[in-house]
Scaffold this motif. Structure first.
Motif, PDB file in Angstrom:
ATOM      1  N   MET A  43       0.821  -1.213   0.000  1.00  0.00           N
ATOM      2  CA  MET A  43       0.000   0.000   0.000  1.00  0.00           C
ATOM      3  C   MET A  43       0.853   1.260   0.000  1.00  0.00           C
ATOM      4  SD  MET A  43      -3.121   0.694  -0.276  1.00  0.00           S
ATOM      5  CE  MET A  43      -3.900   2.281  -0.439  1.00  0.00           C
ATOM      6  N   LEU A  44       2.000   1.200   0.625  1.00  0.00           N
ATOM      7  CA  LEU A  44       2.921   2.332   0.583  1.00  0.00           C
ATOM      8  C   LEU A  44       3.351   2.594  -0.858  1.00  0.00           C
ATOM      9  CD1 LEU A  44       4.461   4.434   2.238  1.00  0.00           C
ATOM     10  CD2 LEU A  44       6.256   2.740   2.578  1.00  0.00           C
ATOM     11  N   GLY A  45       3.669   1.528  -1.588  1.00  0.00           N
ATOM     12  CA  GLY A  45       4.013   1.670  -3.009  1.00  0.00           C
ATOM     13  C   GLY A  45       2.858   2.199  -3.831  1.00  0.00           C
ATOM     14  N   VAL A  46       1.659   1.708  -3.556  1.00  0.00           N
ATOM     15  CA  VAL A  46       0.460   2.197  -4.259  1.00  0.00           C
ATOM     16  C   VAL A  46       0.251   3.676  -3.947  1.00  0.00           C
ATOM     17  CG1 VAL A  46      -2.071   2.031  -4.357  1.00  0.00           C
ATOM     18  CG2 VAL A  46      -0.677  -0.044  -4.386  1.00  0.00           C
ATOM     19  N   GLY A  47       0.419   4.048  -2.690  1.00  0.00           N
ATOM     20  CA  GLY A  47       0.260   5.457  -2.298  1.00  0.00           C
ATOM     21  C   GLY A  47       1.233   6.371  -3.014  1.00  0.00           C
ATOM     22  N   ILE A  48       2.485   5.933  -3.103  1.00  0.00           N
ATOM     23  CA  ILE A  48       3.492   6.730  -3.829  1.00  0.00           C
ATOM     24  C   ILE A  48       3.121   6.845  -5.300  1.00  0.00           C
ATOM     25  CG2 ILE A  48       5.904   6.748  -4.593  1.00  0.00           C
ATOM     26  CD1 ILE A  48       6.565   5.473  -1.804  1.00  0.00           C
ATOM     27  N   ALA A  49       2.658   5.740  -5.884  1.00  0.00           N
ATOM     28  CA  ALA A  49       2.261   5.756  -7.297  1.00  0.00           C
ATOM     29  C   ALA A  49       1.079   6.694  -7.531  1.00  0.00           C
ATOM     30  CB  ALA A  49       1.919   4.340  -7.763  1.00  0.00           C
ATOM     31  N   VAL A  50       0.124   6.699  -6.617  1.00  0.00           N
ATOM     32  CA  VAL A  50      -1.050   7.578  -6.752  1.00  0.00           C
ATOM     33  C   VAL A  50      -0.632   9.041  -6.674  1.00  0.00           C
ATOM     34  CG1 VAL A  50      -3.196   8.315  -5.609  1.00  0.00           C
ATOM     35  CG2 VAL A  50      -2.730   5.887  -5.950  1.00  0.00           C
ATOM     36  N   VAL A  51       0.252   9.367  -5.737  1.00  0.00           N
ATOM     37  CA  VAL A  51       0.735  10.744  -5.618  1.00  0.00           C
ATOM     38  C   VAL A  51       1.448  11.156  -6.897  1.00  0.00           C
ATOM     39  CG1 VAL A  51       2.365  12.251  -4.408  1.00  0.00           C
ATOM     40  CG2 VAL A  51       0.847  10.761  -3.107  1.00  0.00           C
ATOM     41  N   ARG A  52       2.307  10.272  -7.403  1.00  0.00           N
ATOM     42  CA  ARG A  52       3.070  10.603  -8.618  1.00  0.00           C
ATOM     43  C   ARG A  52       2.189  10.706  -9.857  1.00  0.00           C
ATOM     44  NH1 ARG A  52       8.375   7.432  -9.467  1.00  0.00           N
ATOM     45  NH2 ARG A  52       8.699   9.227 -10.817  1.00  0.00           N
ATOM     46  N   TYR A  62      -3.412  12.206  -1.423  1.00  0.00           N
ATOM     47  CA  TYR A  62      -2.474  11.706  -0.413  1.00  0.00           C
ATOM     48  C   TYR A  62      -3.056  10.633   0.511  1.00  0.00           C
ATOM     49  CZ  TYR A  62       0.025  15.691  -2.149  1.00  0.00           C
ATOM     50  OH  TYR A  62       0.657  16.568  -2.985  1.00  0.00           O
ATOM     51  N   VAL A  63      -4.332  10.368   0.408  1.00  0.00           N
ATOM     52  CA  VAL A  63      -4.967   9.397   1.303  1.00  0.00           C
ATOM     53  C   VAL A  63      -4.410   7.977   1.127  1.00  0.00           C
ATOM     54  CG1 VAL A  63      -7.150   8.307   1.937  1.00  0.00           C
ATOM     55  CG2 VAL A  63      -7.012  10.785   1.663  1.00  0.00           C
ATOM     56  N   PRO A  64      -4.215   7.453  -0.102  1.00  0.00           N
ATOM     57  CA  PRO A  64      -3.621   6.118  -0.214  1.00  0.00           C
ATOM     58  C   PRO A  64      -2.226   6.041   0.428  1.00  0.00           C
ATOM     59  CG  PRO A  64      -4.620   6.753  -2.293  1.00  0.00           C
ATOM     60  CD  PRO A  64      -4.637   7.969  -1.416  1.00  0.00           C
ATOM     61  N   LEU A  65      -1.471   7.111   0.336  1.00  0.00           N
ATOM     62  CA  LEU A  65      -0.162   7.151   0.984  1.00  0.00           C
ATOM     63  C   LEU A  65      -0.313   7.114   2.503  1.00  0.00           C
ATOM     64  CD1 LEU A  65       2.899   7.389   0.651  1.00  0.00           C
ATOM     65  CD2 LEU A  65       2.613   9.871   0.572  1.00  0.00           C
ATOM     66  N   LEU A  66      -1.314   7.810   3.021  1.00  0.00           N
ATOM     67  CA  LEU A  66      -1.600   7.774   4.457  1.00  0.00           C
ATOM     68  C   LEU A  66      -1.861   6.338   4.925  1.00  0.00           C
ATOM     69  CD1 LEU A  66      -3.616  10.960   4.832  1.00  0.00           C
ATOM     70  CD2 LEU A  66      -2.611   9.898   6.813  1.00  0.00           C
ATOM     71  N   CYS A  67      -2.609   5.580   4.138  1.00  0.00           N
ATOM     72  CA  CYS A  67      -2.890   4.182   4.495  1.00  0.00           C
ATOM     73  C   CYS A  67      -1.602   3.365   4.510  1.00  0.00           C
ATOM     74  CB  CYS A  67      -3.880   3.569   3.508  1.00  0.00           C
ATOM     75  SG  CYS A  67      -5.531   4.285   3.616  1.00  0.00           S
ATOM     76  N   GLY A  68      -0.740   3.589   3.548  1.00  0.00           N
ATOM     77  CA  GLY A  68       0.517   2.858   3.466  1.00  0.00           C
ATOM     78  C   GLY A  68       1.512   3.209   4.552  1.00  0.00           C
ATOM     79  N   LEU A  69       1.351   4.371   5.147  1.00  0.00           N
ATOM     80  CA  LEU A  69       2.274   4.789   6.204  1.00  0.00           C
ATOM     81  C   LEU A  69       1.960   4.161   7.562  1.00  0.00           C
ATOM     82  CD1 LEU A  69       2.735   8.554   5.298  1.00  0.00           C
ATOM     83  CD2 LEU A  69       4.453   6.741   5.158  1.00  0.00           C
ATOM     84  N   TRP A  70       0.949   3.299   7.605  1.00  0.00           N
ATOM     85  CA  TRP A  70       0.579   2.673   8.871  1.00  0.00           C
ATOM     86  C   TRP A  70       1.744   1.905   9.493  1.00  0.00           C
ATOM     87  CZ3 TRP A  70       0.663  -2.424  10.434  1.00  0.00           C
ATOM     88  CH2 TRP A  70       0.099  -2.677  11.691  1.00  0.00           C
ATOM     89  N   LEU A  71       2.432   1.087   8.716  1.00  0.00           N
ATOM     90  CA  LEU A  71       3.500   0.258   9.281  1.00  0.00           C
ATOM     91  C   LEU A  71       4.633   1.094   9.873  1.00  0.00           C
ATOM     92  CD1 LEU A  71       4.555  -2.578   9.873  1.00  0.00           C
ATOM     93  CD2 LEU A  71       5.592  -2.570   7.600  1.00  0.00           C
ATOM     94  N   PRO A  72       5.213   2.048   9.124  1.00  0.00           N
ATOM     95  CA  PRO A  72       6.269   2.848   9.746  1.00  0.00           C
ATOM     96  C   PRO A  72       5.780   3.642  10.954  1.00  0.00           C
ATOM     97  CG  PRO A  72       6.055   3.418   7.406  1.00  0.00           C
ATOM     98  CD  PRO A  72       5.042   2.379   7.717  1.00  0.00           C
ATOM     99  N   LEU A  73       4.566   4.165  10.874  1.00  0.00           N
ATOM    100  CA  LEU A  73       4.022   4.921  11.996  1.00  0.00           C
ATOM    101  C   LEU A  73       3.812   4.020  13.216  1.00  0.00           C
ATOM    102  CD1 LEU A  73       2.827   7.695  12.938  1.00  0.00           C
ATOM    103  CD2 LEU A  73       0.619   6.676  12.417  1.00  0.00           C
ATOM    104  N   THR A  74       3.313   2.824  13.000  1.00  0.00           N
ATOM    105  CA  THR A  74       3.082   1.894  14.106  1.00  0.00           C
ATOM    106  C   THR A  74       4.397   1.491  14.762  1.00  0.00           C
ATOM    107  OG1 THR A  74       1.049   1.077  13.108  1.00  0.00           O
ATOM    108  CG2 THR A  74       2.099  -0.346  14.726  1.00  0.00           C
TER     109      THR A  74
END
Length: 127
Positions: A43-52, A62-74
């Motif tokens: 999902m982090l990769g998908v989020g970056i792709a969506v932003v780009r 930026y919402v898909p990127l927010l979802c992908g940032l769950w692991l680093p944030l956790t």
């Protein structure tokens, strides 16, 4: 996108497994559990792709990127706030995935006439 959906489905199957047999010590339990971090990395990769790609505008981009940032944030919250970190990340998850549902639900663009014509021809050929 298919990799993201498959990894999320496998992670969600783990949820059902955990409800039925909590902390079950089998290879299947740990295999399915591994798809939570895997799906978040995807999902982090998908989020970056969506932003780009820039197809979504404003905050929706930026919402898909927010979802992908769950692991680093956790990981960060768990180490810096051990008593409440995981609970905070659960709240973050609720907000991020709810926003993603809103983005998906409200970002639909109508199909143009050219695509409709091609679909109509395809339906005629299939029937």
């Amino acid at each position: 996108m298919a990799v993201s959906l498959v990894s999320l489905v496998l992670a969600d199957i783990w949820n059902v497994y955990e409800i039925i047999l909590p902390n079950h010590n089998t290879w299947l339990y740990y295999f399915l559990d591994s798809f939570w971090p895997i799906s978040n990395v995807v999902m982090l990769g998908v989020g970056i792709a969506v932003v780009r790609a820039g197809r979504l505008t404003g905050w929706k981009r930026y919402v898909p990127l927010l979802c992908g940032l769950w692991l680093p944030l956790t990981i960060l919250l768990t180490f810096t706030l051990p008593a409440v970190g995981f609970a905070l990340s659960n709240g973050y998850t609720l907000i991020a995935w709810t926003l993603l549902a809103i983005v998906v639900r409200t970002s639909h663009k109508p199909v143009n006439e050219e695509t409709d014509d091609r679909r109509a021809g395809l339906e005629t050929q299939v029937l």
